[in-house]
Design a protein around this motif. Sequence first.
Motif, mmCIF file in Angstrom:
data_model
loop_
_atom_site.group_PDB
_atom_site.id
_atom_site.type_symbol
_atom_site.label_atom_id
_atom_site.label_comp_id
_atom_site.label_asym_id
_atom_site.label_seq_id
_atom_site.Cartn_x
_atom_site.Cartn_y
_atom_site.Cartn_z
ATOM 1 N N ALA A 168 2.165 42.929 -45.575
ATOM 2 C CA ALA A 168 1.011 43.366 -46.355
ATOM 3 C C ALA A 168 1.401 44.520 -47.268
ATOM 4 O O ALA A 168 2.421 45.184 -47.070
ATOM 5 C CB ALA A 168 -0.124 43.792 -45.432
ATOM 6 N N VAL A 169 0.568 44.743 -48.268
ATOM 7 C CA VAL A 169 0.716 45.894 -49.145
ATOM 8 C C VAL A 169 -0.654 46.539 -49.303
ATOM 9 O O VAL A 169 -1.678 45.850 -49.309
ATOM 10 C CB VAL A 169 1.308 45.481 -50.515
ATOM 11 N N ALA A 170 -0.671 47.871 -49.391
ATOM 12 C CA ALA A 170 -1.926 48.602 -49.576
ATOM 13 C C ALA A 170 -2.026 49.093 -51.011
ATOM 14 O O ALA A 170 -1.022 49.441 -51.637
ATOM 15 C CB ALA A 170 -1.995 49.779 -48.614
ATOM 16 N N VAL A 171 -3.240 49.129 -51.528
ATOM 17 C CA VAL A 171 -3.506 49.774 -52.817
ATOM 18 C C VAL A 171 -4.434 50.944 -52.513
ATOM 19 O O VAL A 171 -5.462 50.785 -51.841
ATOM 20 C CB VAL A 171 -4.110 48.788 -53.844
ATOM 21 N N VAL A 172 -4.050 52.134 -52.953
ATOM 22 C CA VAL A 172 -4.769 53.356 -52.572
ATOM 23 C C VAL A 172 -5.073 54.194 -53.802
ATOM 24 O O VAL A 172 -4.317 54.183 -54.784
ATOM 25 C CB VAL A 172 -3.952 54.183 -51.557
ATOM 26 N N ASP A 173 -6.174 54.943 -53.730
ATOM 27 C CA ASP A 173 -6.568 55.741 -54.887
ATOM 28 C C ASP A 173 -6.462 57.239 -54.657
ATOM 29 O O ASP A 173 -6.727 58.018 -55.570
ATOM 30 C CB ASP A 173 -7.998 55.380 -55.317
ATOM 31 N N THR A 174 -6.093 57.659 -53.461
ATOM 32 C CA THR A 174 -5.968 59.088 -53.161
ATOM 33 C C THR A 174 -4.682 59.348 -52.385
ATOM 34 O O THR A 174 -4.179 58.462 -51.681
ATOM 35 C CB THR A 174 -7.148 59.598 -52.316
ATOM 36 N N PRO A 175 -4.162 60.569 -52.457
ATOM 37 C CA PRO A 175 -2.965 60.901 -51.681
ATOM 38 C C PRO A 175 -3.155 60.756 -50.168
ATOM 39 O O PRO A 175 -2.227 60.344 -49.476
ATOM 40 C CB PRO A 175 -2.684 62.352 -52.071
ATOM 41 N N VAL A 176 -4.357 61.086 -49.645
ATOM 42 C CA VAL A 176 -4.541 60.966 -48.193
ATOM 43 C C VAL A 176 -4.524 59.501 -47.757
ATOM 44 O O VAL A 176 -4.033 59.177 -46.681
ATOM 45 C CB VAL A 176 -5.838 61.664 -47.712
ATOM 46 N N ALA A 177 -5.038 58.608 -48.609
ATOM 47 C CA ALA A 177 -4.961 57.186 -48.287
ATOM 48 C C ALA A 177 -3.517 56.704 -48.355
ATOM 49 O O ALA A 177 -3.098 55.848 -47.555
ATOM 50 C CB ALA A 177 -5.841 56.378 -49.235
ATOM 51 N N MET A 178 -2.735 57.233 -49.287
ATOM 52 C CA MET A 178 -1.313 56.905 -49.348
ATOM 53 C C MET A 178 -0.608 57.344 -48.068
ATOM 54 O O MET A 178 0.214 56.600 -47.498
ATOM 55 C CB MET A 178 -0.680 57.573 -50.570
ATOM 56 N N GLN A 179 -0.910 58.540 -47.589
ATOM 57 C CA GLN A 179 -0.311 59.030 -46.346
ATOM 58 C C GLN A 179 -0.659 58.114 -45.180
ATOM 59 O O GLN A 179 0.190 57.821 -44.332
ATOM 60 C CB GLN A 179 -0.789 60.446 -46.060
ATOM 61 N N ALA A 180 -1.920 57.662 -45.134
ATOM 62 C CA ALA A 180 -2.346 56.781 -44.050
ATOM 63 C C ALA A 180 -1.607 55.453 -44.100
ATOM 64 O O ALA A 180 -1.166 54.929 -43.072
ATOM 65 C CB ALA A 180 -3.855 56.556 -44.122
ATOM 66 N N ALA A 181 -1.458 54.895 -45.307
ATOM 67 C CA ALA A 181 -0.759 53.620 -45.455
ATOM 68 C C ALA A 181 0.692 53.748 -45.012
ATOM 69 O O ALA A 181 1.219 52.903 -44.273
ATOM 70 C CB ALA A 181 -0.838 53.141 -46.903
ATOM 71 N N ARG A 182 1.339 54.792 -45.459
ATOM 72 C CA ARG A 182 2.741 54.985 -45.090
ATOM 73 C C ARG A 182 2.905 55.205 -43.590
ATOM 74 O O ARG A 182 3.853 54.708 -42.977
ATOM 75 C CB ARG A 182 3.323 56.158 -45.871
ATOM 76 N N ALA A 183 1.980 55.962 -42.999
ATOM 77 C CA ALA A 183 2.055 56.203 -41.555
ATOM 78 C C ALA A 183 1.870 54.917 -40.760
ATOM 79 O O ALA A 183 2.348 54.799 -39.634
ATOM 80 C CB ALA A 183 1.009 57.234 -41.140
ATOM 81 N N ALA A 184 1.149 53.944 -41.353
ATOM 82 C CA ALA A 184 0.966 52.640 -40.706
ATOM 83 C C ALA A 184 2.141 51.705 -40.984
ATOM 84 O O ALA A 184 2.135 50.553 -40.528
ATOM 85 C CB ALA A 184 -0.328 51.998 -41.192
ATOM 86 N N GLY A 185 3.130 52.175 -41.731
ATOM 87 C CA GLY A 185 4.306 51.363 -42.030
ATOM 88 C C GLY A 185 4.149 50.439 -43.201
ATOM 89 O O GLY A 185 4.974 49.544 -43.408
ATOM 90 N N LEU A 186 3.101 50.650 -44.010
ATOM 91 C CA LEU A 186 2.809 49.762 -45.129
ATOM 92 C C LEU A 186 3.475 50.231 -46.424
ATOM 93 O O LEU A 186 3.535 51.432 -46.709
ATOM 94 C CB LEU A 186 1.305 49.713 -45.379
ATOM 95 N N ALA A 187 3.947 49.290 -47.207
ATOM 96 C CA ALA A 187 4.250 49.575 -48.597
ATOM 97 C C ALA A 187 2.918 49.799 -49.307
ATOM 98 O O ALA A 187 1.903 49.189 -48.953
ATOM 99 C CB ALA A 187 4.993 48.400 -49.235
#
Length: 230
Positions: A168-187
């Motif tokens: 899967a890949v995540a699309v995020v609009d804020t830095p905190v959402a980016m941090q959450a995606a990365r912490a979950a192992g997502l690109a």
Amino acid sequence: MTLEALIFGGIGTLAEVAELDRAAWNAAFRAHGVDWNWSQDTYGELMRPGGDRQLAARYAAHLGQVVEADLLDRTHQNHFATMLAGGVPLRPGVARVMNWAARGGVRLALVSRSEVDPVRALLVATARARGGVAFDVAILRDDVARMAPDPEAMEAALIELGLGPSRAVAVVDTPVAMQAARAAGLAALAFPGRLAEAEPETFAGAPIAHVLSPEALISAWRGDSCEAAE
């Protein structure tokens, strides 16, 4: 390996809703006689760290004041849902990506810190623009105990999808959402909203798109680091 799912990390990745959200908070303060009026700067600062469920409670603690934070939050959510129901356009490229995903069998998930009523209102208001494409999975505020940057919601979306993060890949609009995606192992692909677009460096070298596209998402999923073209 095949890309099997796209996770939208917040309703702000679908539509530009920050100003409506701020207006809903200020309407809630007026409704309950609370002498607050959040400017764009104040709202932006409150949104920046993430991690909690209640902006009003955090702001009251900062001021050393006592308010009925839960009541303010409920009223805010009601106002926000009403405002969203009035109509809001999808952000650039979102409709194209959702239709591309539907045609290609890429499943769609939505993660949001909002409650069900604002999310439902937004989805109803944008149904025609999305061509009726729906989300396969939705993880909302009441489904988790911890908000982004904690990865709980992203991880819950993966569990519901039945997929590992590499699919899967995540699309995020804020830095905190980016941090959450990365912490979950997502690109993840940064798709900054107005609160974050003035500070692209806060996405720490992540690929960035200003118009969402299948090409940008696939590039981010594969690990390309260059900024996506508009």
